[in-house]
Design a protein around this motif. Structure first.
Motif, PDB file in Angstrom:
ATOM      1  N   LEU A  34       0.825  -1.198   0.000  1.00  0.00           N
ATOM      2  CA  LEU A  34       0.000   0.000   0.000  1.00  0.00           C
ATOM      3  C   LEU A  34       0.864   1.255   0.000  1.00  0.00           C
ATOM      4  O   LEU A  34       0.589   2.205  -0.723  1.00  0.00           O
ATOM      5  N   TYR A  35       1.886   1.258   0.824  1.00  0.00           N
ATOM      6  CA  TYR A  35       2.820   2.376   0.843  1.00  0.00           C
ATOM      7  C   TYR A  35       4.075   1.993   1.617  1.00  0.00           C
ATOM      8  O   TYR A  35       4.087   1.005   2.357  1.00  0.00           O
ATOM      9  N   ILE A  36       5.117   2.802   1.407  1.00  0.00           N
ATOM     10  CA  ILE A  36       6.396   2.621   2.073  1.00  0.00           C
ATOM     11  C   ILE A  36       6.603   3.795   3.018  1.00  0.00           C
ATOM     12  O   ILE A  36       6.407   4.954   2.640  1.00  0.00           O
ATOM     13  N   LEU A  37       6.993   3.497   4.264  1.00  0.00           N
ATOM     14  CA  LEU A  37       7.218   4.538   5.266  1.00  0.00           C
ATOM     15  C   LEU A  37       8.705   4.620   5.606  1.00  0.00           C
ATOM     16  O   LEU A  37       9.397   3.603   5.625  1.00  0.00           O
ATOM     17  N   LYS A  38       9.167   5.843   5.872  1.00  0.00           N
ATOM     18  CA  LYS A  38      10.590   6.063   6.149  1.00  0.00           C
ATOM     19  C   LYS A  38      10.766   6.949   7.374  1.00  0.00           C
ATOM     20  O   LYS A  38       9.789   7.280   8.050  1.00  0.00           O
ATOM     21  N   ASP A  39      12.035   7.353   7.635  1.00  0.00           N
ATOM     22  CA  ASP A  39      12.375   8.170   8.805  1.00  0.00           C
ATOM     23  C   ASP A  39      11.403   9.332   8.969  1.00  0.00           C
ATOM     24  O   ASP A  39      11.172  10.097   8.020  1.00  0.00           O
ATOM     25  N   GLY A  40      10.838   9.483  10.188  1.00  0.00           N
ATOM     26  CA  GLY A  40       9.951  10.594  10.475  1.00  0.00           C
ATOM     27  C   GLY A  40       8.491  10.330  10.161  1.00  0.00           C
ATOM     28  O   GLY A  40       7.622  11.090  10.582  1.00  0.00           O
ATOM     29  N   ASP A  41       8.197   9.261   9.415  1.00  0.00           N
ATOM     30  CA  ASP A  41       6.808   8.902   9.129  1.00  0.00           C
ATOM     31  C   ASP A  41       6.184   8.235  10.347  1.00  0.00           C
ATOM     32  O   ASP A  41       6.887   7.732  11.237  1.00  0.00           O
ATOM     33  N   THR A  42       4.872   8.224  10.378  1.00  0.00           N
ATOM     34  CA  THR A  42       4.142   7.600  11.479  1.00  0.00           C
ATOM     35  C   THR A  42       3.068   6.666  10.929  1.00  0.00           C
ATOM     36  O   THR A  42       2.662   6.796   9.769  1.00  0.00           O
ATOM     37  N   PHE A  43       2.619   5.729  11.749  1.00  0.00           N
ATOM     38  CA  PHE A  43       1.447   4.928  11.397  1.00  0.00           C
ATOM     39  C   PHE A  43       0.756   4.487  12.678  1.00  0.00           C
ATOM     40  O   PHE A  43       1.317   4.573  13.769  1.00  0.00           O
ATOM     41  N   GLY A  44      -0.492   4.055  12.522  1.00  0.00           N
ATOM     42  CA  GLY A  44      -1.311   3.688  13.665  1.00  0.00           C
ATOM     43  C   GLY A  44      -2.232   4.814  14.118  1.00  0.00           C
ATOM     44  O   GLY A  44      -3.029   4.645  15.040  1.00  0.00           O
ATOM     45  N   MET A  57      11.709  -3.326   6.371  1.00  0.00           N
ATOM     46  CA  MET A  57      12.436  -3.585   5.137  1.00  0.00           C
ATOM     47  C   MET A  57      13.940  -3.620   5.377  1.00  0.00           C
ATOM     48  O   MET A  57      14.693  -4.150   4.566  1.00  0.00           O
ATOM     49  N   ASP A  58      14.371  -2.992   6.451  1.00  0.00           N
ATOM     50  CA  ASP A  58      15.743  -3.090   6.930  1.00  0.00           C
ATOM     51  C   ASP A  58      15.667  -2.986   8.446  1.00  0.00           C
ATOM     52  O   ASP A  58      14.577  -3.019   9.003  1.00  0.00           O
ATOM     53  N   ASP A  59      16.789  -2.899   9.129  1.00  0.00           N
ATOM     54  CA  ASP A  59      16.737  -2.762  10.582  1.00  0.00           C
ATOM     55  C   ASP A  59      16.056  -1.442  10.925  1.00  0.00           C
ATOM     56  O   ASP A  59      16.460  -0.378  10.432  1.00  0.00           O
ATOM     57  N   VAL A  60      15.028  -1.522  11.761  1.00  0.00           N
ATOM     58  CA  VAL A  60      14.193  -0.354  12.035  1.00  0.00           C
ATOM     59  C   VAL A  60      14.186  -0.019  13.523  1.00  0.00           C
ATOM     60  O   VAL A  60      14.028  -0.899  14.372  1.00  0.00           O
ATOM     61  N   LYS A  61      14.376   1.266  13.823  1.00  0.00           N
ATOM     62  CA  LYS A  61      14.205   1.777  15.182  1.00  0.00           C
ATOM     63  C   LYS A  61      12.924   2.604  15.215  1.00  0.00           C
ATOM     64  O   LYS A  61      12.712   3.462  14.353  1.00  0.00           O
ATOM     65  N   LEU A  62      12.083   2.323  16.198  1.00  0.00           N
ATOM     66  CA  LEU A  62      10.805   3.013  16.329  1.00  0.00           C
ATOM     67  C   LEU A  62      10.701   3.701  17.681  1.00  0.00           C
ATOM     68  O   LEU A  62      11.327   3.282  18.657  1.00  0.00           O
TER      69      LEU A  62
END
Length: 225
Positions: free
Chosen positions: A71-81, A98-103
């Motif tokens: 549906l979409y790709i999210l990156k640094d600074g994006d939010t979801f939920g 998609m790679d190592d992710v810090k949230l």
């Protein structure tokens, strides 16, 4: 960038002052997901707002054929939920690293407190969600009305506008999506994407600098196609 600074890079918080940003940062908890980990499964209850500190996440559904539809790709600074704050609901999608992710995770309760003190944030969230809905509607329209090459051209142009680097030879663009992910985003197969990329190179529109980087050689010709 430490997790406590996540709030500063999120556009829905950009008008808050330093004191408010520090207060939000103090509410967040850090999370880490390795490449390939599922962050949210369809059907999960969403109790947090997720802020991407570093990394990329793909949000997708599984179609009736058992294939991913990104549906979409999210990156640094994006939010979801965020949609869960307006209505109690379970996830209707999968979110995968998609790679190592810090949230940075912000509880729904804390987030509602922030909105009560800064109601303008709610309007920004609704606009943010509306933009995502429009992007999904555009994707559905493209999949049902446009051929694969046109959809691929459109995707590359959007990426180039946001992330391309201008040079004397054209615009350099890193393709962080795999061929499989591009296919899942555009509703086709990996083999078709590979073939269409080589057609664009044969047409003189792009040039492969490496497997993951291309050069848009003639942007006007690119737009005409």
């Amino acid at each position: 960038m430490e997790c406590k600074y996540c709030a500063q890079v999120v556009h829905i918080f950009k008008d808050l002052n330093e004191e408010e940003l520090r207060a939000i940062s103090g509410m967040t908890k850090e999370g880490f997901y390795a490449k390939g980990n599922i962050i949210i499964n369809e059907g999960d209850r969403i109790d947090n707002i997720y802020i991407i500190h570093k990394g990329k996440i793909k949000v997708y559904k599984i179609n009736l054929d058992g294939k991913e539809q990104i549906l979409y790709i999210l990156k640094d600074g994006d939010t979801f939920g965020e949609n869960s704050i307006f209505k109690e609901q379970k996830a209707t999608f999968y979110a995968e690293a998609m790679d190592d992710v810090k949230l940075c995770l912000l509880s729904k309760e804390d987030f509602m407190g922030i909105i009560s003190r800064n109601p303008e944030i709610a309007l920004k969230i609704m606009n943010y969600l509306l933009e995502r809905l429009q992007n999904i509607e555009s994707l559905v329209k493209d999949i049902t009305t446009e051929d694969v090459k046109t959809r691929l051209l459109s995707m590359i142009l959007k990426l180039a506008d946001k992330e391309g680097i201008k040079s004397s030879d054209g615009i350099k663009l890193k393709l962080y999506l795999s061929r499989e992910d591009i296919a899942n985003l555009l509703g086709t197969t990996r083999e078709t994407i590979s073939r269409k990329l080589h057609e664009l190179e044969d047409d003189g529109i792009i040039k492969f600098l490496s497997n993951k980087e291309i050069l848009l050689k003639d942007i006007e010709k690119f737009k005409e196609n």
